[in-house]
Scaffold this active site. Structure first.
Site, PDB file in Angstrom:
ATOM      1  N   ASP A   1       0.830  -1.207   0.000  1.00  0.00           N
ATOM      2  CA  ASP A   1       0.000   0.000   0.000  1.00  0.00           C
ATOM      3  C   ASP A   1       0.864   1.257   0.000  1.00  0.00           C
ATOM      4  O   ASP A   1       0.342   2.368  -0.073  1.00  0.00           O
ATOM      5  CB  ASP A   1      -0.992  -0.004   1.163  1.00  0.00           C
ATOM      6  CG  ASP A   1      -0.334  -0.066   2.527  1.00  0.00           C
ATOM      7  OD1 ASP A   1       0.913  -0.110   2.602  1.00  0.00           O
ATOM      8  OD2 ASP A   1      -1.068  -0.080   3.544  1.00  0.00           O
ATOM      9  N   SER A   2       2.181   1.076   0.039  1.00  0.00           N
ATOM     10  CA  SER A   2       3.100   2.198  -0.162  1.00  0.00           C
ATOM     11  C   SER A   2       2.923   2.813  -1.536  1.00  0.00           C
ATOM     12  O   SER A   2       3.462   3.889  -1.816  1.00  0.00           O
ATOM     13  CB  SER A   2       4.551   1.740   0.021  1.00  0.00           C
ATOM     14  OG  SER A   2       4.812   0.585  -0.766  1.00  0.00           O
TER      15      SER A   2
ATOM     16  N   ASP B   1      -0.826  -6.195   0.170  1.00  0.00           N
ATOM     17  CA  ASP B   1      -1.229  -5.548   1.418  1.00  0.00           C
ATOM     18  C   ASP B   1      -2.740  -5.404   1.497  1.00  0.00           C
ATOM     19  O   ASP B   1      -3.386  -5.010   0.511  1.00  0.00           O
ATOM     20  CB  ASP B   1      -0.621  -4.147   1.511  1.00  0.00           C
ATOM     21  CG  ASP B   1       0.754  -4.148   2.148  1.00  0.00           C
ATOM     22  OD1 ASP B   1       1.122  -5.134   2.816  1.00  0.00           O
ATOM     23  OD2 ASP B   1       1.469  -3.138   1.975  1.00  0.00           O
TER      24      ASP B   1
ATOM     25  N   LYS C   1      -0.886  -9.372   3.411  1.00  0.00           N
ATOM     26  CA  LYS C   1      -0.110  -8.864   4.545  1.00  0.00           C
ATOM     27  C   LYS C   1      -0.950  -7.898   5.371  1.00  0.00           C
ATOM     28  O   LYS C   1      -1.649  -7.053   4.811  1.00  0.00           O
ATOM     29  CB  LYS C   1       1.171  -8.168   4.082  1.00  0.00           C
ATOM     30  CG  LYS C   1       2.042  -7.654   5.243  1.00  0.00           C
ATOM     31  CD  LYS C   1       3.415  -7.239   4.775  1.00  0.00           C
ATOM     32  CE  LYS C   1       3.418  -5.960   3.981  1.00  0.00           C
ATOM     33  NZ  LYS C   1       3.028  -4.770   4.807  1.00  0.00           N
TER      34      LYS C   1
ATOM     35  N   GLU D   1      -0.854  -5.353   9.018  1.00  0.00           N
ATOM     36  CA  GLU D   1      -0.020  -4.683  10.010  1.00  0.00           C
ATOM     37  C   GLU D   1      -0.619  -4.836  11.401  1.00  0.00           C
ATOM     38  O   GLU D   1      -1.827  -4.679  11.581  1.00  0.00           O
ATOM     39  CB  GLU D   1       0.105  -3.193   9.682  1.00  0.00           C
ATOM     40  CG  GLU D   1       0.806  -2.910   8.357  1.00  0.00           C
ATOM     41  CD  GLU D   1       0.932  -1.420   8.074  1.00  0.00           C
ATOM     42  OE1 GLU D   1       1.357  -1.079   6.966  1.00  0.00           O
ATOM     43  OE2 GLU D   1       0.619  -0.602   8.974  1.00  0.00           O
TER      44      GLU D   1
ATOM     45  N   GLU E   1       9.972  -3.916  10.388  1.00  0.00           N
ATOM     46  CA  GLU E   1      10.375  -2.635   9.791  1.00  0.00           C
ATOM     47  C   GLU E   1      10.914  -1.660  10.826  1.00  0.00           C
ATOM     48  O   GLU E   1      10.278  -1.379  11.838  1.00  0.00           O
ATOM     49  CB  GLU E   1       9.193  -2.008   9.044  1.00  0.00           C
ATOM     50  CG  GLU E   1       9.532  -0.691   8.366  1.00  0.00           C
ATOM     51  CD  GLU E   1       8.454  -0.177   7.441  1.00  0.00           C
ATOM     52  OE1 GLU E   1       8.617   0.945   6.912  1.00  0.00           O
ATOM     53  OE2 GLU E   1       7.448  -0.891   7.233  1.00  0.00           O
TER      54      GLU E   1
END
Length: 286
Positions: A45-46, A84, A114, A116, A183
Site C-alpha cells: 500500500d506504499s 497488502d 499482509k 499490520e 520494519e
C-alpha cells in the site's frame, strides 16, 4: 519453473538461504523483478506514496490494491505475490477482513496477504488463515498506524517495547502467519526475533540478521533523488539516467535529429511514383 509457494519461502529459512523481496506495483516492474529471480513480490500500500504521490498510505483503497496486484500478477511468472490489505479493510471485524483478503486472492491473483499489527489483529489473522488464505505479518514501524506512532521513526528502542514486539511476533506465529516483515527496529532486537521464530522474518531497516530483506523497486533503483532514508541502498541512479535520456530526446527533436531515416518507414519506389503526383496535386484541387 513454477511460481514459488509459501512452503518454498519457509523452506528457505530452514535451509539457511536468505530471502529476497521487492515491493512493486505494475506489469513492467513485476516483469523485471521476476526475471531477476526475486523470491517475493510485495504489492504494498506504499503505492499511495510511491505511485500516487500522497503523504502516507492511509487513503489507499482496496480497489487500488486489486488493480495493482492484478497488474503485477500478469507481469510475473515465478515470484510469490503478496498483497497488502489497506487501511480500514481489516480492522473493523473478522468477517470484513476475510472478505477483503479473499478479493485480493480471487480477483487480483495474489497468493497471500499482509496485515499490520500484533495482538490487536490476531482474530483477523486467524479468520483469514482459517479461510485458507496465507498471511504475512508486519511489525515495528507500521505505516497504517503512523499517526499513533507519531511519525516515521525507529521502533522498539526500550525494554518494554522490545518485549512487546517479540511477544507480538510469537503470537502472530501461533495464529498462523507464514512470515513477518520487521520494519525499522534496532538490529539487536531483530536478531533475537529471528532466532526465536520458526517462520521467516523479512527486514526493512531491521539490520542484517533477518531471514531476508525487502526494498521498494523505485527506492533501490534510485528513482527519487530526494528520498534517502538510512535503510535504503540505491543500486543505481535511474533518476539521472532517465533524465539524461529525456533531455537527449528533447534536444534531438528540437534539432531535427529524431527520427532519422532508419527510424522512418518508406513506400516502395514504384508505388510512390504512381501516387506522388496525385498526392501533391490534391490540395490545389480542393
Amino acid at each position: 519453473m513454477a511460481r514459488k509457494t509459501i512452503n518454498d519461502i519457509m523452506d528457505l529459512k530452514k535451509s539457511g538461504v536468505l530471502i529476497s523481496m521487492v515491493t512493486a506495483y505494475d506489469y513492467y516492474s513485476a516483469k523485471i523483478v521476476d526475471r531477476a529471480g526475486v523470491d517475493i513480490i510485495l504489492v504494498g500500500d506504499s503505492l499511495g506514496m510511491v505511485i500516487q504521490g500522497k503523504e502516507d498510505t492511509l487513503s489507499v483503497s482496496l480497489d487500488d490494491m486489486v488493480y495493482h496486484t492484478s497488474m503485477v500478477k500478469h507481469g510475473s511468472k515465478k515470484s510469490l505475490i503478496i498483497a497488502d490489505l489497506p487501511f480500514m479493510s481489516y480492522q473493523i471485524n473478522v468477517e470484513e477482513a476475510v472478505r477483503n483478503a479473499g478479493l485480493l486472492i480471487k480477483k487480483a491473483g495474489a497468493t497471500a496477504v499482509k496485515l499490520e499489527g500484533g495482538k490487536n489483529i490476531l482474530p483477523q489473522v486467524k479468520g483469514i488463515v482459517n479461510a485458507g488464505i496465507p498471511v504475512m505479518g508486519h511489525l515495528g514501524l507500521t505505516p497504517q498506524s503512523i499517526h499513533q506512532l507519531g511519525g516515521y521513526r525507529v521502533q522498539a528502542k526500550d525494554k518494554k517495547a522490545g518485549l512487546q514486539l517479540l511477544d507480538d511476533a510469537l503470537q502472530l506465529q501461533e495464529a498462523g502467519v507464514f512470515s513477518i516483515v520487521l520494519e525499522t527496529v534496532p538490529l539487536e532486537l531483530s536478531k533475537i526475533v529471528c532466532e526465536e521464530l520458526e517462520i521467516p522474518v523479512i527486514g526493512i531497516g531491521a539490520g542484517p540478521h533477518c531471514d531476508g530483506q525487502v526494498l521498494v523497486f523505485h527506492d533501490l533503483l534510485g528513482f527519487d533523488q530526494d528520498f534517502n532514508p538510512k535503510f535504503v541502498r540505491k543500486y543505481t541512479n535511474l533518476n539521472q539516467i532517465i533524465s539524461e535520456a529525456l533531455e537527449n530526446f528533447v534536444n534531438d527533436v528540437k534539432d531535427n535529429k529524431f527520427p532519422a531515416d532508419k527510424e522512418s518507414y518508406h513506400l516502395e519506389q514504384e508505388v510512390f511514383e504512381k501516387i506522388k503526383g496525385e498526392l501533391k496535386g490534391k490540395k490545389g484541387n480542393e
